[in-house]
Design a protein around this motif. Structure first.
Motif, PDB file in Angstrom:
ATOM      1  N   LEU A 171      28.034  64.292  88.676  1.00  0.00           N
ATOM      2  CA  LEU A 171      27.320  63.048  88.960  1.00  0.00           C
ATOM      3  C   LEU A 171      27.241  62.261  87.658  1.00  0.00           C
ATOM      4  O   LEU A 171      26.760  62.772  86.643  1.00  0.00           O
ATOM      5  CB  LEU A 171      25.909  63.319  89.488  1.00  0.00           C
ATOM      6  CG  LEU A 171      25.004  62.087  89.653  1.00  0.00           C
ATOM      7  CD1 LEU A 171      25.556  61.149  90.717  1.00  0.00           C
ATOM      8  CD2 LEU A 171      23.579  62.500  89.998  1.00  0.00           C
ATOM      9  N   LEU A 172      27.702  61.033  87.676  1.00  0.00           N
ATOM     10  CA  LEU A 172      27.749  60.182  86.495  1.00  0.00           C
ATOM     11  C   LEU A 172      26.637  59.139  86.569  1.00  0.00           C
ATOM     12  O   LEU A 172      26.611  58.316  87.485  1.00  0.00           O
ATOM     13  CB  LEU A 172      29.117  59.506  86.409  1.00  0.00           C
ATOM     14  CG  LEU A 172      29.418  58.578  85.248  1.00  0.00           C
ATOM     15  CD1 LEU A 172      29.249  59.299  83.920  1.00  0.00           C
ATOM     16  CD2 LEU A 172      30.826  58.018  85.370  1.00  0.00           C
ATOM     17  N   ILE A 173      25.690  59.191  85.614  1.00  0.00           N
ATOM     18  CA  ILE A 173      24.567  58.246  85.590  1.00  0.00           C
ATOM     19  C   ILE A 173      24.735  57.329  84.388  1.00  0.00           C
ATOM     20  O   ILE A 173      24.546  57.732  83.242  1.00  0.00           O
ATOM     21  CB  ILE A 173      23.209  58.978  85.522  1.00  0.00           C
ATOM     22  CG1 ILE A 173      23.094  60.026  86.630  1.00  0.00           C
ATOM     23  CG2 ILE A 173      22.065  57.978  85.615  1.00  0.00           C
ATOM     24  CD1 ILE A 173      21.795  60.830  86.598  1.00  0.00           C
ATOM     25  N   GLU A 174      25.114  56.071  84.659  1.00  0.00           N
ATOM     26  CA  GLU A 174      25.438  55.095  83.616  1.00  0.00           C
ATOM     27  C   GLU A 174      25.201  53.695  84.180  1.00  0.00           C
ATOM     28  O   GLU A 174      25.670  53.374  85.264  1.00  0.00           O
ATOM     29  CB  GLU A 174      26.904  55.274  83.191  1.00  0.00           C
ATOM     30  CG  GLU A 174      27.519  54.135  82.427  1.00  0.00           C
ATOM     31  CD  GLU A 174      26.897  53.906  81.065  1.00  0.00           C
ATOM     32  OE1 GLU A 174      26.443  52.776  80.815  1.00  0.00           O
ATOM     33  OE2 GLU A 174      26.860  54.863  80.260  1.00  0.00           O
ATOM     34  N   ASP A 175      24.464  52.853  83.439  1.00  0.00           N
ATOM     35  CA  ASP A 175      24.093  51.543  83.980  1.00  0.00           C
ATOM     36  C   ASP A 175      25.167  50.476  83.805  1.00  0.00           C
ATOM     37  O   ASP A 175      25.177  49.485  84.536  1.00  0.00           O
ATOM     38  CB  ASP A 175      22.776  51.059  83.359  1.00  0.00           C
ATOM     39  CG  ASP A 175      22.915  50.725  81.888  1.00  0.00           C
ATOM     40  OD1 ASP A 175      23.514  51.535  81.153  1.00  0.00           O
ATOM     41  OD2 ASP A 175      22.426  49.664  81.461  1.00  0.00           O
ATOM     42  N   THR A 192      28.016  58.321  91.606  1.00  0.00           N
ATOM     43  CA  THR A 192      27.552  57.632  90.411  1.00  0.00           C
ATOM     44  C   THR A 192      26.182  57.019  90.684  1.00  0.00           C
ATOM     45  O   THR A 192      25.799  56.796  91.838  1.00  0.00           O
ATOM     46  CB  THR A 192      28.527  56.514  89.978  1.00  0.00           C
ATOM     47  OG1 THR A 192      28.651  55.554  91.038  1.00  0.00           O
ATOM     48  CG2 THR A 192      29.905  57.081  89.640  1.00  0.00           C
ATOM     49  N   ALA A 193      25.455  56.749  89.607  1.00  0.00           N
ATOM     50  CA  ALA A 193      24.152  56.082  89.707  1.00  0.00           C
ATOM     51  C   ALA A 193      24.013  55.163  88.501  1.00  0.00           C
ATOM     52  O   ALA A 193      24.565  55.436  87.429  1.00  0.00           O
ATOM     53  CB  ALA A 193      23.021  57.102  89.750  1.00  0.00           C
ATOM     54  N   SER A 194      23.242  54.083  88.672  1.00  0.00           N
ATOM     55  CA  SER A 194      23.121  53.085  87.612  1.00  0.00           C
ATOM     56  C   SER A 194      21.802  53.166  86.852  1.00  0.00           C
ATOM     57  O   SER A 194      21.564  52.386  85.935  1.00  0.00           O
ATOM     58  CB  SER A 194      23.299  51.670  88.190  1.00  0.00           C
ATOM     59  OG  SER A 194      22.342  51.431  89.211  1.00  0.00           O
ATOM     60  N   ASN A 195      20.934  54.099  87.229  1.00  0.00           N
ATOM     61  CA  ASN A 195      19.687  54.310  86.492  1.00  0.00           C
ATOM     62  C   ASN A 195      19.134  55.699  86.815  1.00  0.00           C
ATOM     63  O   ASN A 195      19.628  56.385  87.712  1.00  0.00           O
ATOM     64  CB  ASN A 195      18.647  53.223  86.813  1.00  0.00           C
ATOM     65  CG  ASN A 195      18.271  53.191  88.278  1.00  0.00           C
ATOM     66  OD1 ASN A 195      17.638  54.114  88.793  1.00  0.00           O
ATOM     67  ND2 ASN A 195      18.667  52.129  88.970  1.00  0.00           N
TER      68      ASN A 195
END
Length: 231
Positions: A8-12, A35-38
């Motif tokens: 899981l890639l968490i990057e804004d 993926t997630a942005s926050n």
């Protein structure tokens, strides 16, 4: 480990997110499942999809990476975390390591640095499995990399006709790729001739580093497939 490592890639930053995703998926043992942005979105997705590994940024809206990692540990979620961030102050780095980050990469970084980290993580996952007891020497090698796990024999003992660097490359590739591989797959994966790959694989098999599986199809000659011998 037959299945790929689910990331899981968490990057804004959408552009950085896409670049990192492409970097990660260049390694055949890994796949980005979401993926997630926050941090808040990331925590929800961690709870829902239970990834093996989280790649986590620090400077993000809603919930930053520091608090996200703290919440992961507070909830005792069984997931590993690697930090990729522009934050380079000692206080932040130390705090993330104290909260169990497997590694910390400072932006900007080169693909080779991320590749090294993911290969080390894959080796860690291969060796530290449930109900698998390891020795102090093995643990030291995993944690501190006291010896190079890709060297089946000392370079001084590499037989005539084989190249030490190519031997390292073949060994590393097969150790960081799930399942068994044929000579053709190894050749395509690292960009060498098939006959060359077969020679190195046969050598590693003879040194008891790899196991040989012979697969018989309905048509044609059997295919030799090689996989890492677990210690």
């Amino acid at each position: 480990m037959a299945n790929k490592i689910r990331v899981l890639l968490i990057e804004d930053d959408p552009m950085v997110q896409e670049v990192n995703k492409q970097f990660i998926e260049r390694l055949p043992a890994f796949m980005v499942v979401d993926t997630a942005s926050n941090g808040l979105e990331g925590l929800d997705k961690i709870r829902q999809s239970a990834p093996d590994l989280v790649i986590l940024d620090i400077f993000m809206p809603s919930l930053n990476g520091i608090d996200t990692l703290y919440q992961i540990r507070k909830e005792r979620i069984d997931v590993d975390v690697i930090i990729i961030s522009a934050a380079n102050d000692q206080k932040t780095i130390r705090k993330m390591i104290q909260n169990g980050a497997f590694d910390y990469l400072i932006k900007p970084f080169k693909f080779e640095r991320l590749k090294h980290t993911l290969e080390q993580y894959f080796a860690f996952r291969m060796e530290v499995e449930p109900d698998h007891h390891i020795s102090q020497t093995e643990l030291d090698r995993i944690l501190f990399q006291n010896e190079t796990p890709t060297d089946p024999v000392p370079k001084s003992e590499v037989p005539k006709g084989l190249n030490g660097a190519t031997l390292d490359q073949v060994t590393k590739y097969i150790k960081t790729t799930p399942g068994s591989l044929s000579a053709e797959e190894v050749a395509d994966g690292i960009g060498i001739a098939r006959v060359t790959a077969r020679r190195y694989l046969e050598y590693l098999h003879g040194e008891d580093v790899l196991l040989l599986d012979v697969q018989y199809g309905s048509v044609g000659r059997p295919v030799n497939r090689y996989r890492v011998k677990k210690t």
